[in-house]
Write an enzyme that holds these catalytic residues in place. Structure first.
Site, short mmCIF file in Angstrom:
data_model
loop_
_atom_site.label_atom_id
_atom_site.label_comp_id
_atom_site.label_asym_id
_atom_site.label_seq_id
_atom_site.Cartn_x
_atom_site.Cartn_y
_atom_site.Cartn_z
N THR A 40 0.76 -1.10 -0.07
CA THR A 40 -0.10 -0.05 -0.26
C THR A 40 1.03 1.26 -0.10
O THR A 40 0.46 2.31 0.34
CB THR A 40 -1.01 0.04 1.11
OG1 THR A 40 -0.01 -0.25 2.21
CG2 THR A 40 -1.96 -1.05 1.09
N HIS A 41 2.20 1.01 -0.39
CA HIS A 41 2.90 2.13 -0.54
C HIS A 41 3.18 2.88 -1.73
O HIS A 41 4.20 2.65 -2.47
CB HIS A 41 4.42 1.86 0.09
CG HIS A 41 4.23 1.02 1.26
ND1 HIS A 41 4.46 -0.16 1.60
CD2 HIS A 41 3.57 1.41 2.52
CE1 HIS A 41 4.46 -0.45 2.88
NE2 HIS A 41 3.51 0.45 3.28
#
Length: 453
Positions: free
Chosen positions: A381-382
């Site tokens: 989720t980066h």
């Protein structure tokens, strides 16, 4: 590739990294303290003026097994820095944290121990005590409103869910501090720069969107118990021996790098149920597999960089809109040969280490050359980039102080500032840049509002 450098140096940011780590309450062990390389820390990290606020957390069995195997191969394992308290701690704002008890319900859960470095634990409680602070729930900012000359913002318009109406909030300064994707969307909708055109290279908003390139090896050992119900979300031992600064790009044929980590991150009984490939996914065969392998699995993860490319970008969708009638944001993204080659390099290097740990079953999960991006399985989720930092408005959306080139009283925080994704999770740099920015606002901007240089 759209490779860029940052307009601010590590040495300039180091005091703000330190400040952020104190506020967040980070546990770890410095490997480079004022230029002194210390045994047991990361010898490849940048210099630190101070050690971590708290010592590293204890080590689970899987991570200690990885540590010993990595040391035997000449690598340099160290305990992962963690946004989780190893001891009782009070941060500079007077917010208290309690030591983690490795409950296993860390990822995707709140912490009843107040051990996690969340804004709720580290900052919001202190802000709520300030008489000039207010936050409004059930509200969604729709756009930043610009003055007629477009050089400054006058405030924001937001949607009040309770009243079911739009509200204009005037402001002298607007700080965009939502998630990277939402920041980019708001800036595109508000005209806070020119949308990036991948065909011509012109424009900056949506440019240099990047991700992360991960892989790993799962191992199953019949005669060893790993107690998978014990863990926390930042657990593990790490090596940086194949980080972006350690690889010979010319010899290997790629730009990038990865850190490797091993540790138990959660003890959730359904989600944390690794089984060898070929095990049935339901029914009696699945139950038999759980009975045979539960508690006998560990893994090593490769957490890799992802470069910025001309075609990977974000823009406004020409067709689809949200419930407010605003164009949705569209993502154009795919893996590139460079990053896939880096991923395969990590696989070749990691397999001998995993074999040395003598598993009964070993299976690798690395994307092959030619793999296409698929948004459906969870990967990371980066997300980074989209309102990148630069020396000038031609190359980026914000300057070295996260100040937008379009409107000097609008500042954009977060991983959208990143010019590419250089392997590590964004949090540390996001925090360091945030404190660097607010320091500039307080010491330079408030007394004389203007574009900062």
């Amino acid at each position: 590739m759209n490779l860029r450098d940052y307009p601010v140096s590590y040495d300039e940011l180091e005091p703000f990294f330190t400040q952020f780590e104190k506020v967040a309450g980070i546990s770890g062990y410095a490997g480079n303290l004022n230029g002194e390389i210390r045994e047991g820390g990361n010898p490849f990290e940048g210099w630190r003026s101070e050690d971590f606020p708290m010592p590293p957390l204890p080590t689970t069995y899987d991570s200690s097994k990885f540590r010993d195997a990595a040391s035997a191969m000449g690598y340099h394992p160290f305990p992962a820095g963690a946004g989780i308290a190893s001891t009782s701690y009070v941060n500079p704002y007077g917010m208290q944290m309690g030591p983690c008890n490795f409950c296993g319900f860390c990822e995707r859960y709140g912490c009843y121990q107040y051990s996690k470095s969340s804004p709720q634990t580290a900052i919001l409680g202190a802000l709520k005590r300030m008489p000039n602070f207010e936050y409004r729930t059930n509200s969604e900012v729709l756009r930043v409103e610009l003055a007629e000359d477009g050089k400054t913002a006058t405030g924001v318009t937001y949607w009040d869910e309770a009243a079911q109406e739009e509200v204009f909030q005037p402001a002298d300064i607007v700080i965009l501090s939502s998630y990277q994707l939402n920041n980019v969307h708001l800036m595109l909708l508000s005209g806070l720069g020119e949308a990036y055109n991948p065909l011509t290279g012109e424009g900056t908003l949506g440019k240099n969107y990047a991700y992360q390139m991960n892989g790993g090896i799962s191992m199953f050992v019949k005669d060893e118990e790993f107690n998978p119900f014990v863990g926390h979300g930042a657990n593990g031992m790490v090596i940086d021996d194949f980080s972006i600064s350690q690889n010979d790009f010319g010899a290997e044929g790629f730009i990038g790098g990865s850190y490797w980590r091993s540790g138990t991150f959660n003890g959730q009984p359904i989600r944390n149920m690794p089984l060898p490939k070929g095990t049935p996914s339901w029914g009696a065969g699945w139950k038999q597999g759980i009975g045979e392998w539960y508690g006998h699995a560990m893994s090593i993860g490769s957490h890799g960089s992802h470069m910025a490319y001309a075609n990977n970008h974000l823009d406004l969708d020409p067709t689809y809109t949200d419930r407010h009638g605003r164009p949705l944001m569209r993502m154009a993204f795919n893996w590139h040969y460079n990053d896939l080659k880096m991923n395969q390099f990590m696989k070749r290097k990691m397999e001998p280490l995993a074999v040395s740990m003598k598993p009964d079953v070993m299976q690798a999960g690395f994307k092959d050359i030619g793999a296409q991006y698929d948004v459906r399985p969870y990967q990371t989720t980066h997300n980074t980039g989209g309102h990148i930092m630069a020396e000038n408005a031609r190359e980026g959306a914000v300057n070295r102080y996260s100040q937008t080139f379009k409107a000097h009283n609008v500042f954009a925080m977060g991983a959208g500032n990143f010019v590419q994704n250089t392997q590590y999770n964004p949090t540390g740099l996001v925090g360091g840049l945030a404190y660097h920015t607010v320091h500039a606002i307080r010491t330079q901007y408030l007394s004389n509002p203007r574009p900062l240089v």
